[in-house]
Write a protein that holds these residues in place. Structure first.
Motif, PDB file in Angstrom:
ATOM      1  N   LYS A  64     -45.960-105.359 -22.605  1.00  0.00           N
ATOM      2  CA  LYS A  64     -46.367-104.566 -21.429  1.00  0.00           C
ATOM      3  C   LYS A  64     -45.801-105.131 -20.134  1.00  0.00           C
ATOM      4  N   HIS A 101     -56.965 -91.575 -18.291  1.00  0.00           N
ATOM      5  CA  HIS A 101     -57.716 -92.823 -18.418  1.00  0.00           C
ATOM      6  C   HIS A 101     -58.356 -92.865 -19.790  1.00  0.00           C
ATOM      7  N   HIS A 125     -57.554 -98.559 -13.823  1.00  0.00           N
ATOM      8  CA  HIS A 125     -56.215 -98.463 -14.403  1.00  0.00           C
ATOM      9  C   HIS A 125     -56.019 -97.095 -15.047  1.00  0.00           C
ATOM     10  N   SER A 127     -53.126 -94.252 -16.926  1.00  0.00           N
ATOM     11  CA  SER A 127     -51.904 -94.210 -17.734  1.00  0.00           C
ATOM     12  C   SER A 127     -51.149 -92.919 -17.470  1.00  0.00           C
ATOM     13  N   THR A 132     -50.897 -93.380 -24.466  1.00  0.00           N
ATOM     14  CA  THR A 132     -51.127 -94.725 -23.930  1.00  0.00           C
ATOM     15  C   THR A 132     -52.606 -94.891 -23.568  1.00  0.00           C
ATOM     16  N   ALA A 133     -53.173 -93.872 -22.947  1.00  0.00           N
ATOM     17  CA  ALA A 133     -54.586 -93.943 -22.552  1.00  0.00           C
ATOM     18  C   ALA A 133     -55.476 -94.144 -23.773  1.00  0.00           C
ATOM     19  N   VAL A 136     -55.432 -97.714 -24.797  1.00  0.00           N
ATOM     20  CA  VAL A 136     -56.236 -98.529 -23.883  1.00  0.00           C
ATOM     21  C   VAL A 136     -57.728 -98.364 -24.230  1.00  0.00           C
ATOM     22  N   ARG A 162     -48.361 -97.986  -8.133  1.00  0.00           N
ATOM     23  CA  ARG A 162     -47.827 -98.131  -9.487  1.00  0.00           C
ATOM     24  C   ARG A 162     -47.427 -99.584  -9.655  1.00  0.00           C
ATOM     25  N   VAL A 167     -48.260 -99.202 -14.824  1.00  0.00           N
ATOM     26  CA  VAL A 167     -49.672 -98.807 -14.840  1.00  0.00           C
ATOM     27  C   VAL A 167     -50.010 -98.263 -13.451  1.00  0.00           C
TER      28      VAL A 167
END
Ligand code: HQG
Length: 181
Positions: A64, A101, A125, A127, A132-133, A136, A162, A167
């Motif tokens: 990441k 999110h 945070h 995405s 991707t969210a 997470v 950003r 992120v």
């Protein structure tokens, strides 16, 4: 070095550079920078044989891109995720129309009532994409994903950043901008 040893050290580095530099007896400056030699010495107390080459390998291979070196190569910092109040000098940036999110299902009643709060971190945070969210969210349990109306938030005066690793960050997301996907 063995990959899981590097992963362990990387997690330890995240703890140090985002939350608790004091565990290895170092400090961060107001922009989040730690002195490399001090960090290497500090981690070396816990992981003998740790050296600059291993540190560079962790930073280079991090999936990441969590860390950056200063231009002169004497300092290192985490790109995002801090709980201690440092300013990593991100410019205010126009977000895409929509962001995502990821969270755990067990948090959704509270989120629906109170919106997204940064909890222990400086920012919420977000995405770029749903996939991707979801990842997470899975870190916390059975995942749930929200769509965030970033364009409307921005029109209403919310500020977005950003991070160096892509992120999206904002202080809070009131519930009216959220929709479950
Ligand atoms: C939840 C990882 C109840 C929030 C990821 C989240 C990310 C609420 C949890 C980065 C709430 C905080 C950050 C409310 C928010 N009521 N729960 N009102 N508002 N929450 O770990 O976003 O691998 O601090 O949904 O990729 O999960 O560390 O935040 O579930 O970018 O580099 O409170 O960490 O990156 O959890 O993750 P976290 P996060 P790294």
């Amino acid at each position: 070095a063995a990959p899981d040893r590097l992963t362990h050290i990387s997690k330890y580095m995240s703890l140090i550079l985002r939350h608790k530099p004091e565990v290895v007896g170092i400090t961060l400056d107001r922009h989040g920078w730690a002195d490399m030699d001090a960090l290497i010495a500090g981690i070396g107390r816990e992981y003998p044989t740790f050296d600059r080459a291993m540190l560079e390998e962790i930073v280079r291979t991090d999936s990441k891109q969590r860390y950056s070196f200063s231009e002169d190569g004497t300092k290192i910092r985490a790109n995002q995720g801090h709980s201690i109040p440092v300013d990593v000098e991100l410019p205010e940036t126009e977000p895409p129309q929509m962001l995502y999110h990821g969270t755990a299902r067990r948090f959704t009643a509270s989120i629906n009532a109170n919106g997204l709060l940064p909890q222990s971190r400086l920012y919420v945070h977000l995405s770029l994409d749903e996939q991707t969210a979801k990842k997470v969210g899975r870190r916390h349990g059975d995942p749930a994903v929200y769509l965030v109306d970033a364009a409307r938030m921005r029109r209403d005066g919310h500020v977005f950043y950003r991070s160096v690793n892509g992120v999206w960050l904002t202080r809070t997301v009131p519930a009216r901008y959220l929709q479950r996907v």
